[in-house]
Every structure is written in C-alpha cells, then in structure tokens.
Design an enzyme around this catalytic site. Structure first.
Site, PDB file in Angstrom:
ATOM      1  N   GLY A 528       0.191  -2.834  -0.054  1.00 48.25           N
ATOM      2  CA  GLY A 528       1.132  -3.629  -0.850  1.00 48.25           C
ATOM      3  C   GLY A 528       0.985  -4.139  -2.397  1.00 48.25           C
ATOM      4  N   GLY A 531      -3.088  -4.489  -2.617  1.00 53.22           N
ATOM      5  CA  GLY A 531      -4.063  -3.199  -2.485  1.00 53.22           C
ATOM      6  C   GLY A 531      -3.748  -3.055  -0.972  1.00 53.22           C
ATOM      7  N   ASP A 643       6.719 -17.496   0.155  1.00 50.49           N
ATOM      8  CA  ASP A 643       7.073 -16.010   0.345  1.00 50.49           C
ATOM      9  C   ASP A 643       7.237 -15.692   1.803  1.00 50.49           C
ATOM     10  OD1 ASP A 643       5.373 -12.903  -0.250  1.00 50.49           O
ATOM     11  OD2 ASP A 643       7.515 -13.279  -0.396  1.00 50.49           O
TER      12      ASP A 643
END
Length: 855
Positions: A528, A531, A643
């Site tokens: 992502g 990392g 999120d």
C-alpha cells in the site's frame, strides 16, 4: 403449537407463584418510614397493607405554606388507589420538610395523578420538584406522558450525610409561571445499610468503584425475568417488579422457567431478601431449545432510556436450571460490550438455587437511547449451551449538576470515581503544592549557580538532553491506556511478550528480520501507500503481519505514531490488535495479529475465494459495526476511523470481522464541540461528501463510509469502477437509485439471487440508505446501525424457518444484466493475507437477535 406450549408453561409459573403467595419474608423494619397521603383528611390503607397518614398535623412533617389547596375525587375508580383520589395543590413554591432519624440513603417515592378540580387543570400543570438539592423533575407535566394511570416515581437520595445539604428531607415543589404544582403521596423510607455500597463495574470494562452517596438514583426499570409482576406486598422494601415480556426483543429466543421460591438460598455476603425477594430468583428466562450444543444466539432485552445520563444496572442470577455445579457457563453483554465472560454462577455461590447479583454502570451520553441486555452461551464452555437471567434493575444516576431530569451535562464514569476521592485529592494537592513551590525555588537557585559557573557545560548537556528527548518522543510518549477487550486471545499466544510503556512489545530489528526471513518477497501479503506487509512467524510460533514503512512513502511518522497511539488505547474483539513495533535503525515497523482470512474485499470479488452466504455477509457487517461502535462510544474518547472500507475490514479463519488500519484516525469532538475541523483524508469512493465540502469531521463520516461498505457487500463490486457506464461508476449513487425505486434486488450479487428474503433485503437497504444520507445529522449512530443489521439477520433466519413450510418469501431469480468487473485499486492497502494459518483463535460471538430455530 409451540406458542401454545409456551403459554401453558408461563401459566404454570404464575400458578406456582400464586400457590406460594402466603410465603413470609424476613421482615425489614426501617428506622424511618413516612407514608404520607397528600391532601387527605384521614388515614388510608392501601392494598399491600401499608397505611398512609395525612400530610397535615404530623409534627415530623412540615409544610412551608399555610395556603393549602386540597382537591379530592368523589368518583370511584377501581384502577386507582385511595391515595390518588386526593392531592395537595400549590400555587407557589412550597416545601415539605420531613424530620428523619437515620442518616444515609433513603427511598423516596412520589405519587402523581391529576385529580379533577374545578379551580385548576392538574393534567396540564407544569412544575419542578427538588429533593435536598437534587432536581428530580424539571418542568414536569402529566399531560406529556400520554397516560391515564397514576405515576409513581421512585428515587434514592441521601439524607443527613456528608454530601447532603440538610439533616432532613427537604422536598420543594415549584410551579412554572402561572401554573400550579400538585402531589398525591410521598414515601420516605430508610433502606438497609449497604444497599448500594457494592463495587460496580463500568461498561466498557475498567476498575471497579463504589458509587458515592452524593449521587442520587432514579428507578427506570425493575424487571422480573420469566415471572409475573410483583407488587410491594411481595417485597420487603415495597418495590414493584414488572414482567419482562414487553422488553424481550425476540420472545421466541427465550423460555421462562420457575422453581419453588422456598428453595432459593442466600448464601454469600451481600445477598439478602432485601436485595431482591426469592420470588425474583425463583424464575428466569433461559435460551429456547436450551442445552443444544451448537446454539449460538443470545437472549436480548431492550430498554428505552434518556440519553445524557449514566445508568446503574444490577443483574440478578440464580441457577435454577442445572442439576450439578459448573454446568451453566455463559456470557453477559451490555450494549454489545462484554460485561461478564464465561460466567459460572456456581463458582460464586458454591451452590445451586443460590442468589447472586452483579452491579454495572454504563454511560449513555452518546449513541443509542436504548440499553441492550444480552445473555448467551460462552465460546469457552465445555457444557451444553444455555444462559439465564433472573432479574434486572436499571437506575438513572444524577449528573454533576445534581439533576435527574432535563438537558444536562454528560456524567462520565471517571467523574463518579473522582467524586469519591475529591476530598482526599484536595488534601494531597495542597501538600504537594507547598512542596512543589519549595523545590521550584531551590531548583531556580541551583540553575542560576550552575549557569554562572559553567555555562558551556550546561549548554552542551541541554542540547544532548533535547536530542534524546526528541528521539524518544517519536516512539515512547504514547499513553499506556488500554480500553475494553472483547478480544479472546488463546492461552499462551502473547504471554511471552515483554511489557513496554506502550500497549505492545518492542521488537528488535533482528527479530523482525528472522520472523520475515529477511523480508522475503515471497512473504509479501499486501502493498500500500505506506509500504509492504509481510507474513511472519515469531520465535514462539505465533503468526503475525509485519507492516514495514517505506522511506519514500508520503505516509510517514505522523500516520505511524497515530496508529500506535490509537491502538494503545483500544482492545476489542472486532479491532485488529497491535502486538508491538520496532524502532531501530530508523525503521518504522508495526506488528499485528495475523488475520488468516485477509481483507473482506477479496471475499467479495477479485479472487478465487468461495462465495460468502448472505448470513456470513451479515455477520461480517455486524462484527465490523461492533468495532466501529466501540471506537465511537466505548473508548475513553470518541475515535473516528476516517478510512472505513472493505480492505480495512479483515477476517480471521472463522470469518470474524475486525477493523484495521488506524493511520488516519482522529479523536472525535470534545463535549462542547460538534465537529473536528481538519484536512480531508480518506479513500475515494468512501469519503463522506459533507466532510469533503465543509472539512468538518464527525463520527457520522464513518457511518457514511460504512454505508458504502454495505452496498459493496451486497453487490460484490468495488466502490468506484471507472470501466462501467457513467451512472454505475459510483456504487453509492447507483445503489441509491435502485433503493429509492424499491428495486434493490436488481443489482445484488448474482450468487445471492434466490437466497435472500424480501424482508431482510428491504431492511438492509433501508439501513444502508440512512447511512448514505446527504447530511451527517440525518445518519444513524453506529449503535443504531448495529441494531438494524442484527434485525436484518433475524429476518433472514425467520424467513429460512418459514421456508420449510412454504417457499413464497424468497426473491425469485432475475436476470443480472450488469457485468462483473474485477477491481484492483492501487491506493488500497491489504494489511494481512488470506494465507493459511495454524494459529487457533476464538470463534466469533455475535449478538444476534434471532429465532434460535432459524439456525
């Protein structure tokens, strides 16, 4: 046939109680016992045998006004007690002063009924009532209740104690404006010592404490599970206990059981007939189809309460269903939070048919205005599935403004604890303040001396200290504040981990390299913006997910610290657990529990995973909703995830859902704020449009994102798919188009066609539509979303049961004209893999409200 059987059983239990109506109680003789009939000119004996005396003429009962108005009702009404046929009416603020002998908590019961009067319309009267500085009723009017029967308000107030403003009970009735005040009856009764002086457990769970005597209580509900209504005649403290049937969410999930009240024992310290009569412990609700090994549903009761207050909850238990000890093990939940896990009554009482109770407090300042009480089988049991509850009391607690009514400030559980220690803290602070002043003067003198003598050395040491401070702050300044856990970790999984100043273990970089085979690319399970994520195995065999920060990533130290800071405060069955981190060699590495099922998205589309059934999808959504509900209401501060998406909902090997990735999370608004002003962050397709426009973040932004997830789960396609026709690109807009037309079945996952009940789909669509409302104020709380999803599951289970008799309530096969498009969005982060795991974790416990036979 089943309903007739249940009716016969319940009738038998009532006959059982009637047959023992002559049972005598160990009589409690209160030191103070004032039974006052307001406005009456004679003594009145009520049905339970008590005698109420007139309010005028008793030397221990004083009235502040000589202008007394008495009204009485000459019409005979069998539904009314004689004390409701008369009332005392006040045209101005007036005070009853009742001289008591005992110091401490007393029962205060007030009777109200608008007796007909030629002068005043008591039904529309508006007035307030205050007792010893505690506001009991604020601008109360009988007409707003919409009821015809008399009203009894029961309170617990302190008289003559350290926090009481009077050595007597001072009851003030104040008309509002040109209105009047009235009252029919007053009861002031001292209670047995220590009635509420037991340690209470806060929900979400934390250290127990004793409620200060300065806190007043108001009875909201007192319920007899599985038995009939009990009147004051059956209670040593003249309390009323109502039947629980009107509060059962799904009556078919429970069945009432009864036993001879004479068989009830009171073996332990604290339990007595004054806590609850043996009639309460002699009946219970147990799971329908009890003692069937694979039963996994809960019995649920729902109680409407007033938001903005903290509530005291007392649960009564008595094992009247087992034939041997340690044969009844179950879990208890309050508002979807674990209150007691793997509870075995017999380990507390060391006997069957023995009384036992537990006290809790729950803050209802935010979220739903309902308290949900649930009992269900424990996952850790080795016995047959069953759960019981015998009795329940719910009492509202006064807030810091000394009020039990009206719009009030939120009363946190922490403030209750602080009240109990207020005087001690004042003394400690006064002493420490003096010492601090002395030390400050000494330190100032010392620094001045050093600065003048060795300025270069001081400067060098200051710079060194500053560098060390800056380096340590990035990692070690996180608070060690762990929230409540519904997470069940298998024995020994994390026992070997070294405790640290944060929640988790500090790993050496060498350990991480060994666990990931020097970051072998074949172990990469997700990539992502932050990392790569590796699958790893620790020395003790525990499988983990290792998230390694990319030095070139736009996501850096801020998001990294946020993740640790948030997860250091949280511990919940439906949140991914942080095991630890690594801080060596400028590495930013987080180590999580491994989720063998991987992200929810891969189970919906874009992989070779088996299709999820509708029931599995609902249980996953319920689990994720529980995690988000806990973030919003269960932690010490409201946390907004920011999120929420299907790649951040991870599944274990049992498909238990857990919310992950807290790098963008923010603390919610303070009590005096409505929102948090912040830059817009999130994932395209899930972003709350109101937050995007106004840059004002609330927990309702998570609700919107979760609405997108619900539609993604239903339709098995990505939130944004540019390859589709323009009107279908955004799943929220496309799904709402069909939902408003009442044809949501046109776009569901083809695999679900013919497998979803009409009622279940309709309720699911309504829930998602509310989540996707344009404005946050129109969206439900996550607590309400959770409740609705559990009801969706219940509807599906009920339809599945009826399908055995007729096949008319299932959506027919329909042509599916929308092509299925594989989605691979580059900005999504898969934290853990779908790889196989040999780690055993506890299976999911969902608070499903459903007909047990539907399973």
């Amino acid at each position: 046939m089943e309903s007739l059987k249940g009716l016969l059983v319940f009738s038998a239990s009532i006959l059982c109680f009637l047959s023992f109506s002559s049972l005598s109680f160990a009589s409690f003789t209160p030191i103070d016992c004032f039974l006052i009939s307001c406005g009456s000119s004679k003594s009145i004996q009520v049905q339970d045998g008590r005698v109420f005396e007139p309010d005028f003429g008793d030397t221990d009962v004083g009235l502040s006004t000589n202008s007394l108005i008495t009204v009485s009702n000459n019409e005979k009404n069998s539904l009314l007690s004689e004390i409701h046929n008369s009332a005392r009416v006040f045209t101005k603020s007036s005070v009853y002063t009742i001289s008591t002998k005992q110091i401490g908590r007393h029962w205060l019961r007030l009777h109200f009924y608008p007796v007909k009067s030629n002068q005043h319309n008591l039904k529309s009267a508006v007035f307030s009532v205050v007792a010893n500085g505690i506001t009991l009723l604020h601008e109360f009017s009988f007409s707003r209740l919409g009821k015809k029967e008399p009203l009894l308000k029961e309170y617990v107030v302190e008289i003559g104690g350290s926090s009481s403003k009077s050595e007597n009970l001072v009851l003030t009735l104040s008309p509002v404006g040109s209105s009047v005040a009235f009252i029919n009856g007053i009861e002031v009764v001292s209670m047995p010592e220590g009635q509420f002086d037991f340690s209470v457990i806060p929900i979400p769970m934390g250290p127990g404490f004793v409620i200060p005597s300065s806190v007043a209580l108001e009875t909201a509900y007192r319920v007899n599970m599985g038995g009939p209504r009990l009147t004051p005649r059956n209670d040593t403290l003249w309390r009323t206990w109502n039947s629980d049937h009107t509060f059962l969410f799904n009556p078919s999930s429970a069945r009432n059981v009864a036993k001879d009240p004479k068989s009830v024992k009171y073996p332990a310290d604290g339990e007595s007939v004054d806590i609850a009569p043996n009639y309460i412990y002699a009946t219970a609700q147990e799971m329908a189809d009890a003692k069937v090994m694979d039963q996994k549903f809960n019995i649920t009761w729902a109680f409407q309460v007033e938001k903005g207050f903290t509530y005291f909850i007392r649960m009564h238990f008595c094992d009247i269903v087992s034939v041997s000890l340690n044969n009844l093990i179950f879990d208890v939940y309050i508002n979807n939070q674990t209150a007691v896990e793997s509870f075995d009554i017999s380990t507390k009482t060391m006997a069957l048919s023995a009384a036992y109770f537990m006290d809790f407090v729950v803050n209802m300042s935010t979220g739903s205005d309902k308290i949900f009480i649930q009992v269900g089988p424990s996952n850790l049991r080795t016995t047959q599935a069953n759960a019981i509850l015998n009795g329940l009391e719910i009492m509202k607690m006064s807030n810091p403004s000394n009020s039990l009514d009206g719009k009030v400030a939120i009363y946190s559980i922490n403030s209750i604890r602080s009240d109990a220690k207020k005087h001690v803290k004042l003394a400690i602070f006064a002493t420490l303040g003096g010492l601090a002043g002395l030390l400050l003067v000494s330190a100032s003198c010392f620094l001045c001396f050093v600065c003048f003598r060795k300025p270069k050395m001081v400067k060098q040491k200051s710079m060194t200290w500053l560098m060390v401070k800056q380096k340590s702050m990035s990692w070690l300044s996180f608070p060690n504040q762990v929230g409540i856990s519904e997470t069940k970790i298998s024995a020994g999984s994390f026992a070997s981990m070294t405790p640290s100043r944060t929640f988790g273990r500090i790993f050496a970089f060498a350990e991480i390299r060994e666990a990931t085979k020097d970051f072998d690319e074949s172990l990469v399970i997700g990539v992502g913006g932050f990392g790569k994520v590796y699958k790893g195995v620790l020395e003790d065999g525990v499988m983990v997910a290792v998230k390694r920060g990319n030095g070139k990533s736009q996501q850096g130290l801020v998001e990294f610290r946020t993740e640790i800071e948030m997860l250091s405060k949280l511990r919940h069955r439906h949140l991914v657990s942080l095991i630890g981190y690594c801080e060596e060699l400028n590495e930013m590495i987080l180590v999580y529990e491994f989720m063998a099922g991987g992200p929810l998205r891969k189970h919906l589309y874009g992989s070779d995973f088996p299709h999820l059934s509708w029931k599995q999808r609902l249980e996953i959504c319920i689990g994720a909703a529980k995690g988000l509900h806990y973030l919003h209401t269960g932690a010490s501060e409201c946390i907004i995830h920011r999120d929420v998406k299907t790649t951040n909902i991870l599944l274990d090997e049992n498909l238990t859902a857990k919310v992950a990735d807290f790098g963008l999370s923010k603390f919610g608004p303070a009590l005096d704020q409505t929102h948090v002003s912040t830059a817009v962050k999130g994932s395209f397709g899930y972003l709350d449009p109101e937050y995007y426009r106004r840059q004002q973040l609330t927990e309702k932004s998570d609700v919107y994102s979760f609405g997108v997830v619900l539609m993604e789960v239903l339709c098995a396609r990505s939130a944004i798919n540019p390859s589709l026709p323009r009107e279908q690109v955004n799943i929220a807009e496309w799904a709402m188009h069909w939902q408003k037309k009442g044809q949501l079945e046109q776009i569901i996952d083809p695999y679900l066609v013919g497998k979803v009940s009409i009622d279940s789909l309709r309720k699911y669509g309504e829930t998602a539509e509310k989540c996707l409302a344009e404005y946050g104020c129109e969206r439900p709380s996550m607590g309400d979303v959770l409740w609705n999803l559990e009801y969706v599951l219940h509807l599906q289970a009920a339809a599945r049961q009826s399908l055995e008799e007729e096949n008319s309530n299932i959506i027919p096969d329909i042509p599916y004209s929308i092509p299925r498009v594989e989605s691979g969005e580059a900005d999504e982060i898969d934290i853990v893999s779908h790889g196989e795991s040999d780690v055993t974790t506890s299976s999911g416990v969902f608070s499903q409200l459903m007909n047990p036979k539907g399973r």
